[in-house]
Scaffold this active site. Structure first.
Site, PDB file in Angstrom:
ATOM      1  N   ARG A  37       0.831  -1.214   0.000  1.00  0.00           N
ATOM      2  CA  ARG A  37       0.000   0.000   0.000  1.00  0.00           C
ATOM      3  C   ARG A  37       0.864   1.262   0.000  1.00  0.00           C
ATOM      4  O   ARG A  37       0.457   2.292  -0.559  1.00  0.00           O
ATOM      5  CB  ARG A  37      -0.944  -0.004   1.210  1.00  0.00           C
ATOM      6  CG  ARG A  37      -2.193  -0.816   0.941  1.00  0.00           C
ATOM      7  CD  ARG A  37      -3.140  -0.733   2.113  1.00  0.00           C
ATOM      8  NE  ARG A  37      -4.436  -1.278   1.765  1.00  0.00           N
ATOM      9  CZ  ARG A  37      -5.253  -1.865   2.605  1.00  0.00           C
ATOM     10  NH1 ARG A  37      -4.919  -1.995   3.879  1.00  0.00           N
ATOM     11  NH2 ARG A  37      -6.422  -2.313   2.214  1.00  0.00           N
ATOM     12  N   LYS A 210     -13.006  -9.419   8.590  1.00  0.00           N
ATOM     13  CA  LYS A 210     -13.949  -8.303   8.804  1.00  0.00           C
ATOM     14  C   LYS A 210     -15.361  -8.790   8.493  1.00  0.00           C
ATOM     15  O   LYS A 210     -16.004  -8.371   7.520  1.00  0.00           O
ATOM     16  CB  LYS A 210     -13.546  -7.111   7.947  1.00  0.00           C
ATOM     17  CG  LYS A 210     -12.225  -6.496   8.405  1.00  0.00           C
ATOM     18  CD  LYS A 210     -11.804  -5.319   7.558  1.00  0.00           C
ATOM     19  CE  LYS A 210     -10.477  -4.749   8.071  1.00  0.00           C
ATOM     20  NZ  LYS A 210      -9.927  -3.710   7.173  1.00  0.00           N
ATOM     21  N   GLY A 360      -5.927  -5.377   1.677  1.00  0.00           N
ATOM     22  CA  GLY A 360      -4.555  -5.268   2.150  1.00  0.00           C
ATOM     23  C   GLY A 360      -3.963  -6.627   2.455  1.00  0.00           C
ATOM     24  O   GLY A 360      -2.844  -6.949   2.026  1.00  0.00           O
ATOM     25  N   GLY A 384     -12.690  -4.085   1.309  1.00  0.00           N
ATOM     26  CA  GLY A 384     -14.054  -3.615   1.543  1.00  0.00           C
ATOM     27  C   GLY A 384     -14.479  -2.601   0.490  1.00  0.00           C
ATOM     28  O   GLY A 384     -15.609  -2.623  -0.002  1.00  0.00           O
TER      29      GLY A 384
END
Ligand SMILES: Nc1ncnc2c1ncn2[C@@H]1O[C@H](COP(=O)(O)OP(=O)(O)O)[C@@H](O)[C@H]1O
Ligand SMILES: O=C(OP(=O)(O)O)[C@H](O)COP(=O)(O)O
Length: 405
Positions: A37, A210, A360, A384
């Site tokens: 990232r 998540k 990620g 997401g």
């Protein structure tokens, strides 16, 4: 939507540019285990610095609870940025306090400041619009919200957070002239291909941790896809919905009814694991056992999909026309629980499908497991964010740039 190129054409020399980046990298202690990232953010920051802007970067790391916590400091990220960028990077000790103000004041043309973890201030993620707005005003004031061709501006380049209605992503874009950064533009362009008429079968693979975020997405995604393969921490809530005991595996109790409904509506579309690799504790040297899902041990936790499941998923992927994958199939960071992710990822690489990996940790898994990055059509920095984009949703961080928040 105004873009980074528009801004560069206007001229940025001597101007303060607030850049929201997604620098949320995986850490092992203070060591960055995958800097993907950071690397993805370099072109935008680098171009601005090269053009003589005074660049103020803001980003988050993990999910601190709205107060400073040393383990979530951006210090390792600042050090890595300094190594990778052809510009000096200075980390402020706080977000919008005295240190941030003096760091920003001290910037020369072409220099970069990184503010401390934006989530050290609880207002960043507040649901209260007034609170977020007040924080966004402090952020804008930090760079000096003067209008006109020499005034401060905002560049939104954190694709991984554009689905978040948060102060540094959304609210601040209403206060400063706002531009889409190169990364956001590039990601959106690729993902549009999946919202048009994707080649069939269109297979989505969902895993990761998540759970509640992603369960919420499945409903609107299901009508668009042919198969949904569920693994990682995601699968146990579905299994509980089927009446199975899942031991101490990751479970979102409040979502069990939602999962029941999704399973009833989706028919054969949703595939769940047939077997699971369980561990007596969350550790690389845990005692492990692979069991059929009807035999999950009460006090153990499922940390990977089992080999039968991995092969079934691989067979689905072999014939896919389009694949989107978000979320590792297991805790790949620990070698005993990496097999499911490896087999599934390899199947995507081996297929002829147009394939996008998002997230990620998913992107980091591809690299950590030594899979060829070129084996995927696109590796997205957002998990997401790309999922919500594929749902067809208006993402707050993009809508606000388009002027219709
Ligand atoms: N069965 C599991 N139990 C707990 N955590 C899991 C499990 N499977 C995968 N994970 C964890 O999920 C994390 C990634 O989740 P997530 O953030 O949703 O993915 P991404 O960053 O790709 O969007 C990884 O760190 C991995 O260890
Ligand atoms: O890691 C991220 O998203 P991802 O895990 O969905 O790829 C982004 O940095 C957003 O973080 P958040 O999900 O804590 O808002």
């Amino acid at each position: 939507m105004k873009t980074l190129d528009d801004l560069l054409a206007e001229g940025v020399s001597g101007r303060r540019v607030l850049v929201r980046a997604d620098l949320n990298v995986p850490l092992d202690g203070g060591t960055i285990t995958d800097d993907g990232r950071i690397r993805a953010s370099l072109p935008t920051i680098g171009k601005l610095a090269e053009a003589g802007a005074r660049v103020v970067v803001t980003a988050h790391l993990g999910r601190p609870k709205g107060t400073p916590e040393p383990k979530y400091s951006l210090a390792p990220v600042a050090a890595r940025l300094n190594e990778l960028l052809d510009a000096t990077v200075t980390l402020a000790d706080d977000v919008v306090g005295a240190s941030a103000r003096s760091t920003v004041e001290g910037l020369a043309d072409g220099e970069v400041a990184l503010l401390e973890n934006i989530r050290f201030d609880a207002r960043e993620t507040s649901k209260d619009e007034a609170e977020r707005g007040a924080f966004a005003r402090e952020l804008a004031a930090l760079v000096g919200a003067g209008a006109g061709p020499s005034g401060a501006v905002f560049v939104s380049d954190g694709f991984g957070v554009v689905h978040r209605k948060q102060a540094s992503v959304y609210d601040v874009a209403k206060l400063l002239p706002a531009y889409a950064g190169g990364l956001v533009l590039a990601e959106v362009e690729v993902l549009r291909r999946l919202t048009g008429t994707p080649d069939r079968p269109y297979v989505v693979v969902l895993g990761g941790s998540k759970v509640s975020d992603k369960l919420a997405v499945i409903e609107s995604l299901l009508p668009r896809v042919d198969k949904l393969l569920v693994g990682g921490g995601m699968c146990f809530t579905f299994m509980a919905a089927e009446g199975l005991g899942v031991g101490s595996s990751l479970l979102e109790g409040e979502m069990i009814d939602t999962c029941k409904r999704l399973l009833a509506d989706a028919g054969e579309k949703i595939m769940l694991p047939a077997d699971v690799k369980m561990a007596d504790r969350f550790a690389a040297d845990a005692v492990t056992e692979t069991v059929l899902v009807a035999e999950m041990r009460e006090d153990w936790m499922g940390l990977d999909i089992g080999p039968i499941t991995a092969e079934r998923y691989a067979a689905e992927l072999a014939d896919a026309g389009t694949v989107f994958w978000n979320g590792p199939m297991g805790v790949f960071e620990m070698a005993p629980f990496a097999d499911g992710t490896r087999v599934v990822a390899q199947a995507i690489v081996d297929s002829d499908a147009y394939s996008v990996v998002g997230g990620g940790d998913s992107a980091s898994a591809v690299r950590a497991l030594g899979l060829p990055e070129g084996g995927f059509s696109h590796i997205s920095t957002g998990g997401g964010a790309s999922l919500e984009f594929l749902e067809g949703k208006d993402l707050p961080g993009i809508a606000v740039l388009e002027g219709h928040p």
